[in-house]
Write a protein that holds these residues in place. Structure first.
Motif, PDB file in Angstrom:
ATOM      1  N   SER A  65       0.805  -1.195  -0.144  1.00 26.99           N
ATOM      2  CA  SER A  65       0.073   0.077  -0.003  1.00 26.99           C
ATOM      3  C   SER A  65       0.859   1.413   0.066  1.00 26.99           C
ATOM      4  CB  SER A  65      -1.082  -0.047   1.197  1.00 26.99           C
ATOM      5  OG  SER A  65      -1.803   1.055   1.095  1.00 26.99           O
ATOM      6  N   ASP A  66       0.888   1.974   1.013  1.00 29.61           N
ATOM      7  CA  ASP A  66       1.594   3.392   1.085  1.00 29.61           C
ATOM      8  C   ASP A  66       2.976   3.240   1.858  1.00 29.61           C
ATOM      9  OD1 ASP A  66       0.363   2.839   3.416  1.00 29.61           O
ATOM     10  OD2 ASP A  66      -0.270   4.929   3.962  1.00 29.61           O
ATOM     11  N   VAL A  67       3.558   1.835   1.979  1.00 26.39           N
ATOM     12  CA  VAL A  67       4.584   1.788   2.806  1.00 26.39           C
ATOM     13  C   VAL A  67       5.583   0.713   1.843  1.00 26.39           C
ATOM     14  CG1 VAL A  67       5.872   0.767   4.805  1.00 26.39           C
ATOM     15  CG2 VAL A  67       3.351   2.093   5.138  1.00 26.39           C
ATOM     16  N   LEU A  68       6.924   1.330   1.698  1.00 29.84           N
ATOM     17  CA  LEU A  68       7.825   0.616   1.015  1.00 29.84           C
ATOM     18  C   LEU A  68       8.610  -0.089   2.042  1.00 29.84           C
ATOM     19  CD1 LEU A  68       9.028  -0.341  -1.723  1.00 29.84           C
ATOM     20  CD2 LEU A  68      10.596   1.452  -1.410  1.00 29.84           C
ATOM     21  N   ILE A  69       8.546  -1.477   2.334  1.00 28.48           N
ATOM     22  CA  ILE A  69       9.500  -2.066   3.429  1.00 28.48           C
ATOM     23  C   ILE A  69      10.864  -2.539   2.654  1.00 28.48           C
ATOM     24  CG2 ILE A  69       9.670  -4.153   4.993  1.00 28.48           C
ATOM     25  CD1 ILE A  69       6.516  -3.821   5.023  1.00 28.48           C
ATOM     26  N   ASP A  70      12.102  -2.491   3.348  1.00 23.52           N
ATOM     27  CA  ASP A  70      13.312  -2.899   2.902  1.00 23.52           C
ATOM     28  C   ASP A  70      13.708  -3.934   4.178  1.00 23.52           C
ATOM     29  OD1 ASP A  70      15.917  -3.156   2.438  1.00 23.52           O
ATOM     30  OD2 ASP A  70      16.456  -1.166   3.080  1.00 23.52           O
ATOM     31  N   SER A  71      13.775  -5.181   3.428  1.00 20.91           N
ATOM     32  CA  SER A  71      14.356  -6.351   4.255  1.00 20.91           C
ATOM     33  C   SER A  71      15.880  -6.237   4.095  1.00 20.91           C
ATOM     34  CB  SER A  71      13.544  -7.575   4.090  1.00 20.91           C
ATOM     35  OG  SER A  71      12.010  -7.284   4.124  1.00 20.91           O
ATOM     36  N   LEU A  72      16.700  -6.253   4.988  1.00 20.41           N
ATOM     37  CA  LEU A  72      18.156  -6.429   4.692  1.00 20.41           C
ATOM     38  C   LEU A  72      18.770  -7.586   5.532  1.00 20.41           C
ATOM     39  CD1 LEU A  72      20.587  -3.849   4.738  1.00 20.41           C
ATOM     40  CD2 LEU A  72      20.913  -5.323   6.284  1.00 20.41           C
ATOM     41  N   GLU A  73      19.520  -8.257   4.891  1.00 22.13           N
ATOM     42  CA  GLU A  73      20.262  -9.460   5.490  1.00 22.13           C
ATOM     43  C   GLU A  73      21.720  -9.174   5.933  1.00 22.13           C
ATOM     44  OE1 GLU A  73      21.776 -14.212   4.425  1.00 22.13           O
ATOM     45  OE2 GLU A  73      20.028 -13.190   3.562  1.00 22.13           O
ATOM     46  N   PRO A  74      21.907  -8.659   7.252  1.00 17.85           N
ATOM     47  CA  PRO A  74      23.335  -8.265   7.591  1.00 17.85           C
ATOM     48  C   PRO A  74      24.567  -8.801   7.089  1.00 17.85           C
ATOM     49  CG  PRO A  74      21.634  -8.251   9.656  1.00 17.85           C
ATOM     50  CD  PRO A  74      20.941  -8.972   8.284  1.00 17.85           C
TER      51      PRO A  74
END
Length: 305
Positions: A65-74
């Motif tokens: 929707s109105d959010v862009l989620i960034d999933s980061l693998e350290p």
């Protein structure tokens, strides 16, 4: 700090919230199954290292929707040949920030108010002017509670919100959760005045009310800032939120995102079908068990703030 009447800068929208995850594959699978959203690896935008010792393919972006989620693998994220963040065994929301018009003026305002700033390599910024560049600058958690990012708005290819004429999409019939938009973001804090100093006094947010989230067992001010509402809340002793806050104390904790949905029963049925347990539920809202939902106690509600 600026009194809000003549700011030479303006917060435009929420920058992408970031989750640290032990596995990008796990995160991509979760968002596909549970949220019904595809994810795109950052390597699509940056296929080659921008500098020696810099990795690629360390994060994926998911538009909800109105959010862009960034999933980061350290363990995949290297700069200068060095891993930037510690490995995680359990996923957890880490931080977010804002796109800002006039970000150089904001840089001056933050420094004038005594907030220390760093670049994306955690080098202290002590110049009078923000030199700009392809990366944001950040607050120090000791000063602001979290490592918030500030970025001049630019046409990031993986962020549909920055395109001319973009609006929040209508709920589609095949959206398994029936998400309309983000309701609010919960940041746990024992020092709400620190969060308000930044979001209200400097950035121009507004305290819309102070209240409780009974399902989470937290209470504090709700702040509307640009397109987003934050709940800067202290957890009740003994609550699951208190345990999360204790793991990061005395800093703040980016705890959860709650979504406004069209039909709570539709949402609950889909979560159950995908093995996501519901930890708490009321007539108009529910909170997931983070152990079954990518480490995050996602909220879903039919109420409006």
């Amino acid at each position: 700090m600026n009194d809000g009447t003549d700011r030479p800068y303006r917060v435009r929208m929420l920058y992408h919230p970031r989750i640290h995850v032990p596995s990008l594959d796990q995160a991509e699978d979760f968002f596909a199954r549970v949220f019904g959203r595809p994810s795109t690896n950052f390597s699509v935008v940056m296929p080659e290292p921008p500098a020696p010792g810099h990795s690629v393919g360390y994060s994926t972006f998911t538009s909800v929707s109105d959010v862009l989620i960034d999933s980061l693998e350290p363990k995949r994220y290297l700069t200068g040949g060095t891993q930037r963040y510690p490995d995680v065994e359990v996923p957890h929301l880490e931080t977010t920030g804002w796109y800002v018009d006039g970000v150089k003026a904001l840089y001056r305002e933050l420094r004038a108010g005594g907030l220390r700033l760093v670049d994306s390599h955690d080098s202290v910024l002590d110049g009078e002017e923000w030199p700009g560049g392809p990366s944001p600058f950040h607050t120090l958690p000791d000063d602001a509670g979290l490592r918030y990012a500030f970025f001049e708005m630019f046409p990031f290819p993986l962020d549909p919100r920055v395109r001319e004429g973009w609006t929040v999409p209508e709920v589609s019939e095949d959206d398994p959760l029936g998400i309309q938009h983000a309701s609010h973001h919960t940041v746990l804090t024992s020092r709400p005045e620190r969060a308000l100093r930044l979001t209200v006094n400097v950035l121009g947010g507004e305290v819309v009310r102070t209240g409780r989230d009974e399902l989470r067992g937290v209470a504090g001010p709700f702040v509307r800032l640009a397109d987003t509402v934050f709940h800067f809340a202290a957890p009740d002793p003994g609550s699951p939120a208190a345990a999360d806050a204790a793991a990061h104390a005395p800093l703040d904790t980016y705890h959860a995102i709650t979504w406004k949905v069209v039909d709570l029963e539709r949402t609950a049925k889909h979560l159950d079908a995908e093995g996501v347990r519901i930890a708490h539920r009321s007539r108009t809202a529910l909170v997931t068990d983070p152990a079954t939902s990518l480490g995050v106690p996602w909220g879903f509600t039919t109420d409006s703030i």
